[in-house]
Write a protein that holds these residues in place. Structure first.
Motif, PDB file in Angstrom:
ATOM      1  N   MET A 110       0.743  -1.127   0.169  1.00  0.00           N
ATOM      2  CA  MET A 110      -0.042   0.103  -0.043  1.00  0.00           C
ATOM      3  C   MET A 110       0.943   1.326  -0.141  1.00  0.00           C
ATOM      4  O   MET A 110       0.518   2.444  -0.553  1.00  0.00           O
ATOM      5  CB  MET A 110      -0.926  -0.135   1.196  1.00  0.00           C
ATOM      6  CG  MET A 110      -2.027  -1.121   1.151  1.00  0.00           C
ATOM      7  SD  MET A 110      -3.236  -1.166   2.655  1.00  0.00           S
ATOM      8  CE  MET A 110      -4.093   0.471   2.497  1.00  0.00           C
ATOM      9  N   GLU A 111       1.733   1.241   0.783  1.00  0.00           N
ATOM     10  CA  GLU A 111       2.814   2.356   1.018  1.00  0.00           C
ATOM     11  C   GLU A 111       3.400   2.545  -0.443  1.00  0.00           C
ATOM     12  O   GLU A 111       3.787   3.749  -0.889  1.00  0.00           O
ATOM     13  CB  GLU A 111       3.822   2.189   2.058  1.00  0.00           C
ATOM     14  CG  GLU A 111       3.330   2.218   3.191  1.00  0.00           C
ATOM     15  CD  GLU A 111       4.497   1.998   4.200  1.00  0.00           C
ATOM     16  OE1 GLU A 111       5.518   1.794   4.030  1.00  0.00           O
ATOM     17  OE2 GLU A 111       4.014   2.133   5.637  1.00  0.00           O
ATOM     18  N   ALA A 112       3.493   1.435  -1.389  1.00  0.00           N
ATOM     19  CA  ALA A 112       4.200   1.654  -2.798  1.00  0.00           C
ATOM     20  C   ALA A 112       3.129   2.013  -3.589  1.00  0.00           C
ATOM     21  O   ALA A 112       3.241   2.042  -5.112  1.00  0.00           O
ATOM     22  CB  ALA A 112       4.773   0.381  -3.021  1.00  0.00           C
ATOM     23  N   GLU A 131      -1.570   8.717  -2.785  1.00  0.00           N
ATOM     24  CA  GLU A 131      -0.902   9.718  -1.805  1.00  0.00           C
ATOM     25  C   GLU A 131       0.172   8.861  -0.921  1.00  0.00           C
ATOM     26  O   GLU A 131      -0.209   7.697  -0.802  1.00  0.00           O
ATOM     27  CB  GLU A 131      -2.094  10.391  -0.845  1.00  0.00           C
ATOM     28  CG  GLU A 131      -2.916   9.335  -0.283  1.00  0.00           C
ATOM     29  CD  GLU A 131      -3.975   9.910   0.622  1.00  0.00           C
ATOM     30  OE1 GLU A 131      -3.744  10.231   1.600  1.00  0.00           O
ATOM     31  OE2 GLU A 131      -4.921  10.009   0.205  1.00  0.00           O
ATOM     32  N   GLU A 132       1.087   9.440  -0.397  1.00  0.00           N
ATOM     33  CA  GLU A 132       1.854   9.041   0.704  1.00  0.00           C
ATOM     34  C   GLU A 132       1.138   8.292   1.793  1.00  0.00           C
ATOM     35  O   GLU A 132       0.360   9.046   2.417  1.00  0.00           O
ATOM     36  CB  GLU A 132       3.151   9.913   1.037  1.00  0.00           C
ATOM     37  CG  GLU A 132       3.936   9.499   2.065  1.00  0.00           C
ATOM     38  CD  GLU A 132       4.970  10.383   2.454  1.00  0.00           C
ATOM     39  OE1 GLU A 132       5.763  10.309   3.496  1.00  0.00           O
ATOM     40  OE2 GLU A 132       4.865  11.636   2.164  1.00  0.00           O
ATOM     41  N   LEU A 133       1.262   7.158   2.128  1.00  0.00           N
ATOM     42  CA  LEU A 133       0.642   6.573   3.573  1.00  0.00           C
ATOM     43  C   LEU A 133       1.824   6.582   4.692  1.00  0.00           C
ATOM     44  O   LEU A 133       2.819   6.041   4.307  1.00  0.00           O
ATOM     45  CB  LEU A 133       0.125   5.195   2.984  1.00  0.00           C
ATOM     46  CG  LEU A 133      -0.700   5.207   1.960  1.00  0.00           C
ATOM     47  CD1 LEU A 133      -1.161   3.763   1.738  1.00  0.00           C
ATOM     48  CD2 LEU A 133      -2.126   5.975   2.099  1.00  0.00           C
ATOM     49  N   ARG A 134       1.188   6.984   5.768  1.00  0.00           N
ATOM     50  CA  ARG A 134       2.084   6.663   6.949  1.00  0.00           C
ATOM     51  C   ARG A 134       1.112   5.912   8.056  1.00  0.00           C
ATOM     52  O   ARG A 134       0.472   6.497   8.708  1.00  0.00           O
ATOM     53  CB  ARG A 134       2.509   8.033   7.184  1.00  0.00           C
ATOM     54  CG  ARG A 134       3.335   8.685   6.408  1.00  0.00           C
ATOM     55  CD  ARG A 134       3.814  10.298   6.923  1.00  0.00           C
ATOM     56  NE  ARG A 134       4.644  10.222   8.107  1.00  0.00           N
ATOM     57  CZ  ARG A 134       4.326  11.081   9.130  1.00  0.00           C
ATOM     58  NH1 ARG A 134       3.389  11.994   9.176  1.00  0.00           N
ATOM     59  NH2 ARG A 134       4.975  10.976  10.150  1.00  0.00           N
ATOM     60  N   PHE A 135       1.443   4.683   7.989  1.00  0.00           N
ATOM     61  CA  PHE A 135       0.664   3.874   9.068  1.00  0.00           C
ATOM     62  C   PHE A 135       1.229   4.115  10.638  1.00  0.00           C
ATOM     63  O   PHE A 135       2.431   4.311  10.692  1.00  0.00           O
ATOM     64  CB  PHE A 135       0.981   2.194   8.757  1.00  0.00           C
ATOM     65  CG  PHE A 135       0.330   1.851   7.798  1.00  0.00           C
ATOM     66  CD1 PHE A 135      -1.018   1.790   7.690  1.00  0.00           C
ATOM     67  CD2 PHE A 135       0.898   1.479   6.465  1.00  0.00           C
ATOM     68  CE1 PHE A 135      -2.074   1.245   6.640  1.00  0.00           C
ATOM     69  CE2 PHE A 135       0.165   1.070   5.515  1.00  0.00           C
ATOM     70  CZ  PHE A 135      -1.246   0.874   5.664  1.00  0.00           C
ATOM     71  N   ASP A 136       0.295   4.107  11.397  1.00  0.00           N
ATOM     72  CA  ASP A 136       0.427   3.991  12.758  1.00  0.00           C
ATOM     73  C   ASP A 136       1.086   2.864  13.446  1.00  0.00           C
ATOM     74  O   ASP A 136       1.575   2.839  14.639  1.00  0.00           O
ATOM     75  CB  ASP A 136      -0.724   4.530  13.519  1.00  0.00           C
ATOM     76  CG  ASP A 136      -0.899   5.787  13.464  1.00  0.00           C
ATOM     77  OD1 ASP A 136      -0.187   6.715  12.990  1.00  0.00           O
ATOM     78  OD2 ASP A 136      -2.069   6.013  13.610  1.00  0.00           O
ATOM     79  N   ARG A 137       1.020   1.681  12.536  1.00  0.00           N
ATOM     80  CA  ARG A 137       1.441   0.293  13.338  1.00  0.00           C
ATOM     81  C   ARG A 137       2.393  -0.184  12.376  1.00  0.00           C
ATOM     82  O   ARG A 137       2.365   0.019  11.090  1.00  0.00           O
ATOM     83  CB  ARG A 137       0.366  -0.534  13.282  1.00  0.00           C
ATOM     84  CG  ARG A 137      -0.745  -0.014  14.432  1.00  0.00           C
ATOM     85  CD  ARG A 137      -0.369  -0.025  15.781  1.00  0.00           C
ATOM     86  NE  ARG A 137      -0.125  -1.219  16.291  1.00  0.00           N
ATOM     87  CZ  ARG A 137      -0.863  -2.060  16.566  1.00  0.00           C
ATOM     88  NH1 ARG A 137      -2.291  -1.666  16.824  1.00  0.00           N
ATOM     89  NH2 ARG A 137      -0.614  -3.368  17.115  1.00  0.00           N
ATOM     90  N   LYS A 138       3.433  -0.917  12.769  1.00  0.00           N
ATOM     91  CA  LYS A 138       4.232  -1.890  12.088  1.00  0.00           C
ATOM     92  C   LYS A 138       4.022  -3.179  12.657  1.00  0.00           C
ATOM     93  O   LYS A 138       4.607  -3.331  13.848  1.00  0.00           O
ATOM     94  CB  LYS A 138       5.616  -1.353  12.059  1.00  0.00           C
ATOM     95  CG  LYS A 138       6.502  -2.389  10.997  1.00  0.00           C
ATOM     96  CD  LYS A 138       7.896  -2.075  10.923  1.00  0.00           C
ATOM     97  CE  LYS A 138       7.912  -0.733   9.793  1.00  0.00           C
ATOM     98  NZ  LYS A 138       7.705  -1.256   8.571  1.00  0.00           N
TER      99      LYS A 138
END
Length: 511
Positions: free
Chosen positions: A415-417, A498-505
């Motif tokens: 998803m980030e890609a 759009e750029e994604l920035r998850f709160d979790r890894k």
């Protein structure tokens, strides 16, 4: 699955078939055929070929491998190695040419138990796990120093250098969890001369994840010790004011390790529009990991075997069995990071299957529309994937619900890609509601998988109805996209998200 906050209890606006689901249950009770949309999905062959019996044989094999190899299948163990050999052998017998996708990664480990105490204004010993947890990639240190609150009543606590304008050199920074990453907080504290950092949970709701001591990650090794605490502990530390003194001991470091994913492509199909189908192969050290994620592994493996018996697909289907998921989604992330722009563009979509046999299961479809509070806006095409799964369950007279795209499984890097993503999940550590019992059966007030990340996640604690129903959705959707991805990406993948920035890894919080 490397996770906690699963989002298995979606809001009403995001639900699928809630009203219709009650009618379905009533129809079953009366012995009638459910009046749900039956013609919304074209017929596919794989759901009848991918049988629960064959999936169960794979899962039983993974249980035996675990039993004879240290009791688990965690990355770096014999259990993982033999599990991978099993998958490779099964794929080769079906005509595939599987390959090992090897990668190096930095593994953070604690060398000794951490300790956290308060010596003033009163003495108090904090319990590891209940009161505090060491953050992944915390630095080492043995610190006794005054504690100093840093803009601690704000969700911007510690997010800027200005917050540390009057910070006393050598003190322990006490910060509230909030909008910026833990790594940002730790870096700012280090720059300001802090000897250690404590980040307490914000307590923004009554939910346990907003109040309990939490597992966080800094992504790279910190120069100072960093821990996360419960909201109650944090508030007590802040209330102590200028009299606060604490001691914190962490002994940890990183070392370089090597692991691998197992990848196999169909013999035919368009390589410039590949459908990637993934499940993580590794488990946690606590047990055999037969639901998490032997269930996903077995279902994807059997789907691959049966797909090979059908005519050559229009699109390449790439089956991926990810390594090191339980240590931070490492295998899938390394795979995506290692692809060129052209190789990324050649991936039409990604499907993720992580936990499909939860004992107290639900039928959860990843939130491709981005409607749930905990979901980020997914890449274009993800909503179409969600609809494909929902339409399949509709055609079977089954209720389904959305679950958050929260960064907790191997879809994250895709998803980030900017790659359209979707998948299924039978529930983890979320609690089933009374309403959900009407849809799926089971027990209200209990977790969907009470055995999550424990020794009891074994072959004796699998709900085979869940496996049967969800594997049908897996098989149908894989066959559908092997033929055409038009509703998802207009044939070619979309890279303009759009750029994604998850709160979790996975299980660890990033912010």
């Amino acid at each position: 699955m490397h996770s906690t906050d699963s989002g298995e209890s979606p809001n009403r606006s995001g639900r699928r078939m809630l009203v219709r689901g009650s009618a379905v249950l009533t129809a079953f009770a009366l012995g009638l055929v459910p009046s749900v949309a039956q013609a919304s999905t074209p017929p596919t062959q794989l759901p009848t070929l991918v049988t629960t019996e064959n999936i169960r044989e794979h899962m039983e094999s993974l249980q035996i491998i675990s039993d004879y190899n240290g009791g688990n299948r965690a990355s770096g163990t014999d259990g993982y190695e033999i599990s991978a050999k099993y998958v490779i052998d099964q794929l080769e017998r079906a005509g595939y040419e599987p390959r090992k996708d090897t990668y190096e990664y930095e593994k953070w480990e604690q060398n000794a138990d951490p300790a956290f105490t308060q010596s003033a204004p009163e003495e108090r010993e904090f319990a590891r796990g209940t009161d505090f947890q060491t953050m992944e990639y915390s630095g080492s240190g043995d610190v006794t120093a005054p504690g100093a609150a840093v803009n601690a009543d704000s969700d911007q606590s510690g997010c800027s250098a200005e917050d540390f304008a009057d910070f006393p050199e050598g003190a322990v920074a006490i910060m509230q969890r909030g909008s910026c990453t833990f790594e940002t907080k730790a870096d700012n504290a280090t720059e300001a001369g802090a000897s250690a950092a404590v980040v307490f949970n914000h307590g923004n709701s009554d939910a346990p994840e907003d109040n309990e001591a939490f597992s966080g990650t800094l992504s790279s090794l910190s120069e100072i010790p960093v821990v996360g605490t419960s909201n109650a502990v944090g508030e007590d530390l802040v209330d102590a004011g200028g009299d606060l003194e604490v001691s914190l001991t962490v002994d940890a470091g990183v070392s370089t390790h090597t692991s691998y994913n197992v990848i196999a492509d169909t013999e035919g199909g368009d390589d410039e529009n590949a459908v990637v189908v993934g499940a993580h192969l590794d488990g946690v050290p606590a047990g055999a990991g037969i639901n998490d994620n032997g269930s996903g592994t077995a279902t994807v493996l059997e789907t691959a075997k049966q797909l090979a018996k059908l005519q050559e697909p229009n699109n390449t289907v790439r089956f991926a069995f990810w390594g090191t998921e339980e240590e931070g989604l490492i295998g899938s992330t390394k795979y995506v990071e290692g692809l060129s722009d052209e190789e990324l563009d050649n991936i039409g979509l990604y499907l993720n299957f992580d936990m499909l046999g939860s004992p107290n299961f639900g039928r959860f479809v990843y939130d491709g529309r981005g409607e749930l509070e905990g979901s980020l806006t997914p890449p274009a095409g993800s909503a179409a994937i969600q609809k494909e799964f929902e339409d399949y369950f509709d055609s079977q007279g089954l209720v389904s619900e959305p679950t958050e795209f929260s960064g907790r499984s191997d879809y994250s890097a895709f998803m980030e890609a900017g790659i359209a993503s979707g998948g299924l999940f039978s529930g983890g550590d979320g609690v089933k509601t009374e309403e959900q019992v009407e849809y799926y059966g089971g027990t209200a007030g209990e977790d969907f998988d009470p055995n999550y990340h424990t020794a009891d996640d074994d072959i004796d604690n699998i709900n085979w109805t869940a496996v049967e129903q969800l594997s049908g959705g897996v098989a149908h959707t894989v066959e559908t996209y092997a033929e055409s991805t038009l509703p998802v990406n207009g044939v070619r993948s979309y890279q303009g998200a759009e750029e994604l920035r998850f709160d979790r890894k996975a299980d660890s919080w990033l912010r």
